[in-house]
Design a protein around this motif. Structure first.
Motif, PDB file in Angstrom:
ATOM      1  N   THR B  13      -0.251  -3.117   0.928  1.00 38.34           N
ATOM      2  CA  THR B  13      -0.627  -1.809   0.409  1.00 38.34           C
ATOM      3  C   THR B  13       0.504  -1.231  -0.424  1.00 38.34           C
ATOM      4  O   THR B  13       1.664  -1.276  -0.019  1.00 38.34           O
ATOM      5  N   ALA B  14       0.131  -0.686  -1.579  1.00 35.95           N
ATOM      6  CA  ALA B  14       1.129  -0.007  -2.402  1.00 35.95           C
ATOM      7  C   ALA B  14       1.539   1.282  -1.701  1.00 35.95           C
ATOM      8  O   ALA B  14       0.705   1.993  -1.149  1.00 35.95           O
ATOM      9  N   MET B  15       2.824   1.578  -1.711  1.00 34.23           N
ATOM     10  CA  MET B  15       3.323   2.792  -1.061  1.00 34.23           C
ATOM     11  C   MET B  15       3.638   3.819  -2.136  1.00 34.23           C
ATOM     12  O   MET B  15       4.794   4.034  -2.498  1.00 34.23           O
ATOM     13  N   VAL B  18       6.674   6.805  -2.402  1.00 42.13           N
ATOM     14  CA  VAL B  18       7.743   6.643  -1.411  1.00 42.13           C
ATOM     15  C   VAL B  18       8.701   5.543  -1.851  1.00 42.13           C
ATOM     16  O   VAL B  18       9.167   4.746  -1.051  1.00 42.13           O
ATOM     17  N   THR B  19       8.964   5.489  -3.141  1.00 41.79           N
ATOM     18  CA  THR B  19       9.800   4.409  -3.649  1.00 41.79           C
ATOM     19  C   THR B  19      11.223   4.479  -3.102  1.00 41.79           C
ATOM     20  O   THR B  19      11.960   3.519  -3.175  1.00 41.79           O
ATOM     21  N   ASP B  20      11.619   5.634  -2.594  1.00 40.74           N
ATOM     22  CA  ASP B  20      12.962   5.712  -2.017  1.00 40.74           C
ATOM     23  C   ASP B  20      12.935   5.531  -0.510  1.00 40.74           C
ATOM     24  O   ASP B  20      13.930   5.711   0.164  1.00 40.74           O
ATOM     25  N   GLY B  21      11.738   5.180   0.007  1.00 40.67           N
ATOM     26  CA  GLY B  21      11.638   4.913   1.433  1.00 40.67           C
ATOM     27  C   GLY B  21      11.973   3.464   1.729  1.00 40.67           C
ATOM     28  O   GLY B  21      11.972   2.607   0.830  1.00 40.67           O
ATOM     29  N   GLU B  22      12.259   3.187   2.961  1.00 44.19           N
ATOM     30  CA  GLU B  22      12.642   1.830   3.328  1.00 44.19           C
ATOM     31  C   GLU B  22      11.402   0.930   3.333  1.00 44.19           C
ATOM     32  O   GLU B  22      10.347   1.315   3.815  1.00 44.19           O
ATOM     33  N   VAL B  23      11.530  -0.269   2.806  1.00 44.97           N
ATOM     34  CA  VAL B  23      10.393  -1.192   2.750  1.00 44.97           C
ATOM     35  C   VAL B  23      10.140  -1.757   4.147  1.00 44.97           C
ATOM     36  O   VAL B  23      11.077  -2.020   4.898  1.00 44.97           O
ATOM     37  N   SER B  24       8.874  -1.899   4.457  1.00 39.48           N
ATOM     38  CA  SER B  24       8.558  -2.336   5.815  1.00 39.48           C
ATOM     39  C   SER B  24       8.725  -3.852   5.957  1.00 39.48           C
ATOM     40  O   SER B  24       8.589  -4.616   4.997  1.00 39.48           O
ATOM     41  N   VAL B  25       8.997  -4.258   7.147  1.00 37.19           N
ATOM     42  CA  VAL B  25       9.080  -5.676   7.456  1.00 37.19           C
ATOM     43  C   VAL B  25       7.747  -6.357   7.154  1.00 37.19           C
ATOM     44  O   VAL B  25       7.689  -7.478   6.621  1.00 37.19           O
TER      45      VAL B  25
END
Lengths: 389, 181
Positions: B13-15, B18-25
Motif C-alpha cells: 500500500t502506498a503511504m 507520510v514520506t517522512d515516516g518510518e517504512v514498515s518491515v
C-alpha cells in the motif's frame, strides 16, 4: 548517457527476511523490536534495476523450415511484411529492441549476388546490402550469417506496437528473434529505474525513497509480462488449405475446428494449443478466485468472406474460460481483438497434465458452407493481472 | 529464512502523506517477495513459442541431422537453465526418435545439416526428448531442462537436431522454451 544507473550483472535472490524483520533475539535471549536496515532498500533497488535492465522481453520469434522458404521475394521498393507481429507497448521503459536473424540466400542452389533486408512500417527503413555467392549445397546453414538491427522504441503508447520485417531480392530469413535489449545501464530519463538515495546506517529508514520503488515494482509487475501464444504467417497467402502463408478454415463447419489440427474438435489436455507458464503469476491470495485468474489478452489478424468467430479456450480451472473474437466479412485482412479475457491458471505447476494445465487452444467454432477464413497472426499475452481484481 | 518467492504478488500500500515516516518491515518484505516472485515465476520469459503448421519431420535418418534453423537469443542471467517442451509423435517404424536441443555460448551452428557436427559449437550443452509413441502427445509431464554455459553477452545460440532409429521417423508440432532459475 545522461544519469546512468548501473544494474548488477547477476540476479541474487532477495533475502529480505534478513534485512527486515520485526523481532530479533539478543544473545541473552531477550526479544526486542527491530526495524529495517538501510541496506534493505539498497538491495531491493539493485534487484529492481536488474529486473528492469536485464530481463528483456521476447517480442517475437519464428523458425522457418527450409520447405517454408517463399519461392518469390518481395519486389524491390515494396515493404509488405514477410513477418508481422504486435506486442503490448504499455510500459514506460524506452527500450530499443534487437532483431536478430539467421539469414542467407534463398534455397540451396541459389547463385544470387545481391540481397537486402528492410524494416517495415517505419520511415527510417533499415536496409543492408550483402553481396555473397552461395555455392549449391545440401547444407543450408553453412553459408548463413547472423544479421541484426536495433529498432528504437522510446515511447509507450499504451496500446499494441505493430511491426514487421520484410525481405527482398535473394535475402532470406531462416530464423528471427525480436527481443528487448539487454541493458548494462539504465537512463533515468528513458527507463523505469530507481535510485536508493542515501540511507545512512544506524538511522531510521523513511518511507519517502521507498515509494518510488513501490511504484516502479507495481508498474513493472503489471505490464511487463510474457507472451502466451504467438503465430505469424510467412508473408500473406490465400491457399486452399493451411500452409505457412495462412491458416485456412474452408467450407461448412458444424463443430469446433482446431486451427492447428482441423481433425481436433474439442479442447483436451493434449489437444494442439500453446503451452505457457504462469505458475504463481496471479495477484493476491492463491486460494481466492481473483488470485487464481491471470488474464490473457488475445488478438488475431484475419480475413473472412462470411462473418465468423475465432474461439480461444484456456485452462479449465475456471469454467467457462473462453473468449470469442468476431471476424467481420471483409475483403482485406485486419486485426480483431477479444473484448474480454481468457485466464491462465497460476495454480498449475509444470507437472500439471490435466485439462487445467496452462495451454491455450484456438478454434473456429462453426462456419457456413460458403465461408472461408484466413488467419495470419495470433497474439496472446498475459495482461495486467490487476484488471480482474 | 528466505523471502517468499512462492507467494503471489500482493501490492504494498502506498503511504500517502507520510514520506517522512518510518517504512514498515512489511513493505520491505512485500517488495522483496514481489521481485523474487517476478523472476522465479510471473516474469519467466517465454523465449520460443513455435506452433508449426508444417510439422518438423524426420525421415528414417539414423544420422543426427539439423531439423530446425539455428537461432540466437538473450537468456537473462537470472536463468541458469532452459526448459523446453514439445508436442510430438512417431510417424513410422517402431523405434525411437531423439530430439536434441543444443545451446552454445559462443557460436551459432554453421556446420553440415547431415551429419550434425557438434564440434562446430563451442561450450555447447544439450538435452534430449525421445519420441516413442504413435499417439500425439506433449512431452513431459514436466519440462525438460538444459543447463547453460554462457559468455558475458548473455546471448545463447541454439539448434535442434533429430536422430531416428532404423526405419523410424517422427514429427514435432510445437516447440516451447522458457528460462528457468
Amino acid at each position: 548517457m545522461a544519469n546512468p544507473v548501473y544494474p548488477p550483472f547477476s540476479w541474487l535472490e532477495l533475502d529480505t527476511q534478513k534485512l527486515a524483520r520485526n523481532w530479533t533475539q539478543d544473545a541473552d535471549g531477550v526479544q526486542r523490536e527491530k526495524a529495517n536496515d538501510a541496506s534493505a532498500i539498497a538491495a531491493l533497488t539493485r534487484g529492481f534495476n536488474y529486473v528492469a535492465a536485464r530481463m528483456p522481453t521476447m517480442r517475437f520469434s519464428k523458425l522457418i523450415q527450409p520447405s517454408e522458404i517463399p519461392t518469390e521475394g518481395v519486389t524491390s521498393g515494396s515493404f509488405d511484411p514477410m513477418f508481422r507481429w504486435k506486442t503490448p507497448d504499455d510500459i514506460k521503459n524506452g527500450r530499443t529492441y534487437a532483431v536478430r536473424m539467421l539469414v542467407g540466400a534463398k534455397g540451396e542452389s541459389s547463385n544470387k549476388q545481391y540481397s537486402n533486408a528492410s524494416q517495415w512500417d517505419k520511415s527510417g527503413v533499415y536496409t543492408v546490402d550483402h553481396n555473397y555467392l552461395v555455392t549449391p549445397s545440401a547444407n543450408l546453414y553453412v553459408d548463413c550469417f547472423v544479421d541484426s538491427y536495433n529498432r528504437n522504441d522510446t515511447a509507450h503508447s499504451d496500446t499494441w506496437l505493430d511491426d514487421g520485417v520484410s525481405t527482398w531480392a535473394d535475402y532470406h530469413i531462416h530464423s528471427i528473434t525480436v527481443q528487448d535489449e539487454d541493458l548494462t545501464a539504465l537512463n533515468v530519463d528513458k527507463h523505469l529505474c530507481v535510485r536508493h538515495g542515501k540511507a545512512k546506517k544506524g538511522e531510521r529508514v523513511l518511507y519517502g525513497p521507498v515509494d518510488d520503488l513501490r511504484s516502479a515494482v507495481h508498474q513493472f509487475r503489471t505490464t511487463h509480462l510474457p507472451r502466451v501464444m504467438q503465430w505469424a504467417s510467412v508473408s500473406n497467402g490465400t491457399p486452399a488449405t493451411t500452409d505457412e502463408t495462412a491458416i485456412v478454415v474452408d467450407g461448412e463447419q458444424t463443430d469446433f475446428v482446431n486451427l492447428f489440427d482441423q481433425s481436433v474438435n474439442a479442447r483436451s489436455a493434449t489437444s494442439p494449443g500453446s503451452l505457457f507458464y504462469c505458475y504463481k503469476a496471479g495477484i493476491g491470495r492463491e486460494d481466492q478466485t481473483a488470485g487464481l485468474r491471470v488474464p490473457i489478452q488475445i488478438g488475431v489478424r484475419a480475413q473472412a468472406n462470411v462473418a465468423t468467430n475465432i474461439l480461444f479456450i484456456g485452462p479449465e480451472h475456471v469454467v467457462p474460460n473462453w473468449v470469442n473474437i468476431e471476424v467481420s466479412n471483409a475483403v482485406a485482412a485486419d486485426w480483431y481483438w477479444a473484448t474480454s479475457h481468457v485466464y491462465g491458471n497460476p495454480a498449475a505447476h509444470e507437472n500439471t497434465t490435466s485439462v487445467n494445465r496452462n495451454k491455450l487452444d484456438a478454434f473456429v467454432p462453426e462456419q457456413a458452407a460458403t465461408g472461408r477464413t484466413y488467419i495470419y497472426n495470433i497474439e496472446a499475452w498475459i495482461n495486467d493481472p490487476m484488471s480482474v481484481l | 529464512m528466505a523471502a517468499h518467492p512462492e507467494r503471489q504478488y500482493r501490492p504494498p500500500t502506498a503511504m500517502a502523506g507520510v514520506t517522512d515516516g518510518e517504512v514498515s518491515v512489511d513493505t520491505i518484505q512485500r517488495l522483496g517477495e514481489a521481485l523474487n516472485n517476478y523472476v522465479r515465476y510471473a516474469g519467466r520469459p517465454h523465449l520460443l513459442c513455435e506452433m508449426f503448421v508444417n510439422a518438423v519431420a524426420t525421415s528414417n535418418d539414423t544420422t543426427e541431422k539439423v531439423v530446425l534453423p539455428p537461432w540466437v537469443m538473450v537468456v537473462p542471467r537470472a536463468y541458469t537453465q532452459l526448459m523446453w517442451q514439445i508436442r510430438h509423435k512417431r510417424t513410422a517404424g517402431a523405434g525411437n526418435t531423439t530430439w536434441k536441443l543444443y545451446a552454445s555460448r559462443d557460436r551459432i551452428y554453421d556446420g553440415d545439416n547431415t551429419a550434425f557436427d557438434s564440434t562446430r559449437l563451442m561450450g555447447a550443452q544439450s538435452s534430449s526428448i525421445v519420441t516413442s509413441s504413435d499417439t500425439v502427445a506433449i512431452s513431459g509431464p514436466a519440462y525438460t531442462s538444459l543447463s547453460l554455459v554462457r559468455s558475458a553477452d548473455n546471448l545463447v545460440r541454439c539448434v535442434v537436431t533429430g536422430t531416428d532409429a532404423s526405419g523410424n521417423s517422427a514429427a514435432m508440432y510445437q516447440l516451447h522454451i522458457w528460462g528457468c532459475p
